[in-house]
Scaffold this active site. Sequence first.
Site, mmCIF file in Angstrom:
data_model
loop_
_atom_site.group_PDB
_atom_site.id
_atom_site.type_symbol
_atom_site.label_atom_id
_atom_site.label_comp_id
_atom_site.label_asym_id
_atom_site.label_seq_id
_atom_site.Cartn_x
_atom_site.Cartn_y
_atom_site.Cartn_z
ATOM 1 N N PHE A 1 2.013 8.558 -1.158
ATOM 2 C CA PHE A 1 1.305 7.295 -1.064
ATOM 3 C C PHE A 1 -0.176 7.440 -1.395
ATOM 4 O O PHE A 1 -0.861 6.460 -1.482
ATOM 5 C CB PHE A 1 1.468 6.684 0.326
ATOM 6 C CG PHE A 1 2.912 6.556 0.751
ATOM 7 C CD1 PHE A 1 3.868 6.103 -0.137
ATOM 8 C CD2 PHE A 1 3.297 6.910 2.026
ATOM 9 C CE1 PHE A 1 5.187 5.993 0.240
ATOM 10 C CE2 PHE A 1 4.615 6.794 2.419
ATOM 11 C CZ PHE A 1 5.569 6.347 1.528
ATOM 12 N N TRP B 1 0.833 -1.206 0.000
ATOM 13 C CA TRP B 1 0.000 0.000 0.000
ATOM 14 C C TRP B 1 0.865 1.253 0.000
ATOM 15 O O TRP B 1 0.532 2.258 -0.631
ATOM 16 C CB TRP B 1 -0.906 0.004 1.230
ATOM 17 C CG TRP B 1 -1.748 1.244 1.356
ATOM 18 C CD1 TRP B 1 -2.993 1.460 0.842
ATOM 19 C CD2 TRP B 1 -1.407 2.465 2.039
ATOM 20 N NE1 TRP B 1 -3.442 2.718 1.156
ATOM 21 C CE2 TRP B 1 -2.491 3.358 1.894
ATOM 22 C CE3 TRP B 1 -0.286 2.876 2.769
ATOM 23 C CZ2 TRP B 1 -2.484 4.632 2.452
ATOM 24 C CZ3 TRP B 1 -0.269 4.153 3.303
ATOM 25 C CH2 TRP B 1 -1.368 5.011 3.144
ATOM 26 N N HIS B 2 2.001 1.196 0.705
ATOM 27 C CA HIS B 2 2.847 2.377 0.820
ATOM 28 C C HIS B 2 3.557 2.724 -0.476
ATOM 29 O O HIS B 2 3.953 3.872 -0.674
ATOM 30 C CB HIS B 2 3.878 2.180 1.939
ATOM 31 C CG HIS B 2 3.319 2.377 3.308
ATOM 32 N ND1 HIS B 2 2.641 1.384 3.989
ATOM 33 C CD2 HIS B 2 3.306 3.461 4.130
ATOM 34 C CE1 HIS B 2 2.251 1.844 5.165
ATOM 35 N NE2 HIS B 2 2.647 3.106 5.274
ATOM 36 N N GLY B 3 3.748 1.770 -1.355
ATOM 37 C CA GLY B 3 4.408 2.112 -2.604
ATOM 38 C C GLY B 3 4.684 0.899 -3.468
ATOM 39 O O GLY B 3 4.838 -0.218 -2.965
#
Length: 434
Positions: free
Chosen positions: A434, A283-285
């Site tokens: 993000f 999800w963060h990247g």
Amino acid sequence: MNWQPIYAVLIFTSTLVTYLCALKIDSTTVKSKKKTYLTASLIINLGILFLFKYYNFFNESIFGLLNDWGIRMTLPNFDLLLPVGISFYTFQAVGYTIDVYRGDIKSEKHFGIYSLFVSFFPQLVAGPIERAVNLLPQFKEVKVFNYQQAADGIRLMIWGFFMKIVVADRLAIYVNSVYVVPENHSSITLLVATIFFAFQIYCDFAGYSNIAIGCAKIMGFDLMTNFKRPYFAQSCAEFWSRWHISLSTWFKDYVYIPLGGNRVGTIKNYRNLLITFLVSGLWHGANWTYVIWGGLNGLYQVIYKILGISPKRKKTNVSINLVYIGNLLLTFVLISFSWIFFRANTLSDALIVIERMITAQGSLFLGDKSSFVYGLFAIVILMLKDGYDEFYPNGTLFFTSKLRPVRYISYSLVIVLILLLGVFDGGQFIYFQF
């Protein structure tokens, strides 16, 4: 819209789809139809997120792997700009649809009010990721100016600006100069830079959260707390109950528990933990560094469970002893080690940092000495404030003093520190990406 006007269509589509699907879910008692509408909402919203954020990553990873096996296949990459806040508002809208499907809330009939829920400006671009049950009813209340709420909001914003401008942006100068060429630095330098980044990312994101929560509070809205002094946690599990709470609880409620949570066998519980943290990392990247960071934090949870380590925190004020300090330091070391993968520009850079942190001798690189000293000073102030709030949660010193002169002097001192030590170069918030 400032970057690409057409991007307004994305948040409008997400809003419209989740709004209509929730209405349809509420309008039928047939389980299969409810599931169909929920599935449609998930596919459309997560599909948009995948296209803009993950398509190129998976395209390169999959076809790169096939190429290594001698299978030559290619699909073109898309040159797409990642819309600001897409991960946050997508998760907020999807969470609403799931809550309606579960029967936790009723669907919102007023499209304007629901649209405001998805696009509420204080927390739109970087959270907290709000729940409909908390925020939606507040849009239907008549808001009257409240002095105490406004004062509380301004206090939060002032402290948020201190965390961001004085601590995070000051430390970023040193961290960036080291991590851009880790192969040129000694072990002590890389260690200090990693510790500095632990405080940088905390103050960058918690600072934004305080500004967002404070801004909303001034207008009469209460957003959920997003950080609770995470570096005072005594275990990695407790750390994640204090860090980015809105996202941690989102993954717990919508990923971990649906997988079975801890209601399944031991091995499956470990699997559920690892999957949840791997998804959180992704999800963060769209980068393997984030996936490894997430997997490493999931592995910490599993190891703690296997070893039966679960430090218990007393409900009363925490007593400082060797066990407490040991748990706190161990947690900080483990979390800081995982931050290496989060901060490194590439996976190879992360491995270089780890290798040189162990083997590379040399003196400490100070860079701009005054900036280095200011950064240390800012960390001391931060930890004194967090330490006081941790051990005296109902304390009445400084910002919360019952004496008005003490409060005003405290505000003034923090504002002066912001003006004297702050970095005003328009530094971007880390979590905007993000």
